[in-house]
Design an enzyme around this catalytic site. Structure first.
Site, PDB file in Angstrom:
ATOM      1  N   CYS A  82      31.984  28.606  75.152  1.00  0.00           N
ATOM      2  CA  CYS A  82      30.820  27.732  75.050  1.00  0.00           C
ATOM      3  C   CYS A  82      30.312  27.265  76.427  1.00  0.00           C
ATOM      4  O   CYS A  82      29.734  28.072  77.141  1.00  0.00           O
ATOM      5  CB  CYS A  82      31.151  26.580  74.110  1.00  0.00           C
ATOM      6  SG  CYS A  82      29.689  25.866  73.346  1.00  0.00           S
TER       7      CYS A  82
ATOM      8  N   ARG B 157      20.143  22.725  67.719  1.00  0.00           N
ATOM      9  CA  ARG B 157      21.578  22.887  67.951  1.00  0.00           C
ATOM     10  C   ARG B 157      22.152  23.843  66.919  1.00  0.00           C
ATOM     11  O   ARG B 157      21.799  23.763  65.742  1.00  0.00           O
ATOM     12  CB  ARG B 157      22.270  21.531  67.795  1.00  0.00           C
ATOM     13  CG  ARG B 157      22.757  20.978  69.066  1.00  0.00           C
ATOM     14  CD  ARG B 157      23.667  19.800  68.969  1.00  0.00           C
ATOM     15  NE  ARG B 157      24.907  20.114  69.668  1.00  0.00           N
ATOM     16  CZ  ARG B 157      25.008  20.299  70.964  1.00  0.00           C
ATOM     17  NH1 ARG B 157      23.960  20.198  71.747  1.00  0.00           N
ATOM     18  NH2 ARG B 157      26.164  20.600  71.522  1.00  0.00           N
TER      19      ARG B 157
ATOM     20  N   HIS C 288      34.709  28.040  69.198  1.00  0.00           N
ATOM     21  CA  HIS C 288      35.829  27.109  69.269  1.00  0.00           C
ATOM     22  C   HIS C 288      36.704  27.410  68.057  1.00  0.00           C
ATOM     23  O   HIS C 288      36.400  28.298  67.273  1.00  0.00           O
ATOM     24  CB  HIS C 288      35.332  25.666  69.177  1.00  0.00           C
ATOM     25  CG  HIS C 288      34.313  25.303  70.209  1.00  0.00           C
ATOM     26  ND1 HIS C 288      34.647  24.973  71.502  1.00  0.00           N
ATOM     27  CD2 HIS C 288      32.966  25.203  70.139  1.00  0.00           C
ATOM     28  CE1 HIS C 288      33.544  24.669  72.179  1.00  0.00           C
ATOM     29  NE2 HIS C 288      32.509  24.806  71.385  1.00  0.00           N
TER      30      HIS C 288
HETATM   31  N1  GLN Z   1      26.520  21.856  76.590  1.00  0.00           N
HETATM   32  C1  GLN Z   1      26.437  23.193  76.096  1.00  0.00           C
HETATM   33  C2  GLN Z   1      25.431  23.377  74.966  1.00  0.00           C
HETATM   34  O1  GLN Z   1      25.124  22.443  74.257  1.00  0.00           O
HETATM   35  C3  GLN Z   1      27.812  23.637  75.663  1.00  0.00           C
HETATM   36  C4  GLN Z   1      28.312  22.886  74.454  1.00  0.00           C
HETATM   37  C5  GLN Z   1      29.761  23.122  74.151  1.00  0.00           C
HETATM   38  O2  GLN Z   1      30.529  23.538  75.015  1.00  0.00           O
HETATM   39  N2  GLN Z   1      30.182  22.831  72.938  1.00  0.00           N
HETATM   40  O3  GLN Z   1      24.959  24.469  74.780  1.00  0.00           O
END
Ligand code: GLN
Length: 239
Positions: A95, A129, A195
């Site tokens: 990520c 998101r 994850h």
């Molecule tokens: N900040 C990054 C995004 O929102 C990575 C997020 C994360 O590592 N969960 O894309």
């Protein structure tokens, strides 16, 4: 990996990049090495410490937008990870860690932030998101079974000609590039949005990294418990 010393696993920046239990990826590599009688040592490198360029496997996790920017700046200044990757060390990044391996990624206001340029990818911020379970079918040449994980990111990632997609998305969003790809790899540098932690859910991926690092095929081990977890997650997502 040099044969006269233990496999060196390096967890990069536990103080900045450790969301969603990604540090569990380290534990899985340790356990799977130990079950094969492969000696190992693990080094946790905080963001105020130098990255040892002689590591064999480097792990990076997810992070919030600002810690991600800080991590990218410090890793660029440090240079140890780039040196190791150029030498052929294994890098596995999740990520935020995945995004910062690329040429650039989107900061907290969407501004472009310079990455390490170790993987030919570029990320920006998407409209929405991506949150939820993700499943992908891995590039055939890697010989890893279907991968399962959890994603939570705003970033959208495009893969350039110097890298290949890790997987084709079966469920979820992944890179969100409109091509249905998830993750990317080039040589022994591999990144994913998964994850879970990713290596707990995907022992095949853990063994790919170990195989790259030790340079030989590994003995099979009993994965019935991991298999049950995988079946449960895959059934929950795909039914
Ligand atoms: N900040 C990054 C995004 O929102 C990575 C997020 C994360 O590592 N969960 O894309």
């Amino acid at each position: 990996m040099s044969s006269n010393r233990p496999l060196k696993i390096v967890w990069i920046y536990p103080d900045l990049l450790s969301t969603y239990g990604d540090q569990g990826n380290t534990i899985v590599l340790e356990r799977r090495a130990a079950l094969r009688g492969i000696p190992y040592e693990t080094v946790n490198v905080r963001s105020d410490q130098p990255v040892p360029p002689d590591g064999d496997i480097f792990l990076l996790g997810g992070g919030e937008d600002r810690p991600q920017i800080l991590a990218a700046q410090r890793l660029r200044r440090d240079g140890g990870l780039a040196e190791a990757a150029q030498r052929g060390a294994v890098v596995f990044a999740v990520c935020a860690g995945y995004q910062l391996l690329g040429h650039q990624f989107g900061g907290e206001e969407g501004q472009p932030v310079q990455g390490l340029g170790l993987l030919d990818i570029s990320s920006g911020r998407g409209e929405q998101r991506a949150v939820g379970e993700i499943v992908g079918d891995v590039s055939a040449e890697l010989n890893v079974p279907r991968i399962t994980g959890f994603e939570n990111h705003q970033g959208v990632t495009r893969i350039g000609p110097g890298a290949k997609p890790l997987a084709k998305v079966v469920a979820g969003v992944g890179n969100g590039d409109g091509q249905g790809f998830e993750g990317a790899y080039s040589g022994r540098v591999l990144g994913t949005y998964m994850h879970g932690p990713a290596l707990v859910r995907n022992p095949g991926l853990a063994d790919l990294l170990l195989t790259w690092a030790v340079g030989q095929q590994l003995q099979p081990i009993d994965d019935s418990w991991a298999g049950r977890l995988r079946e449960e997650r895959l059934a929950a997502v795909l039914s």
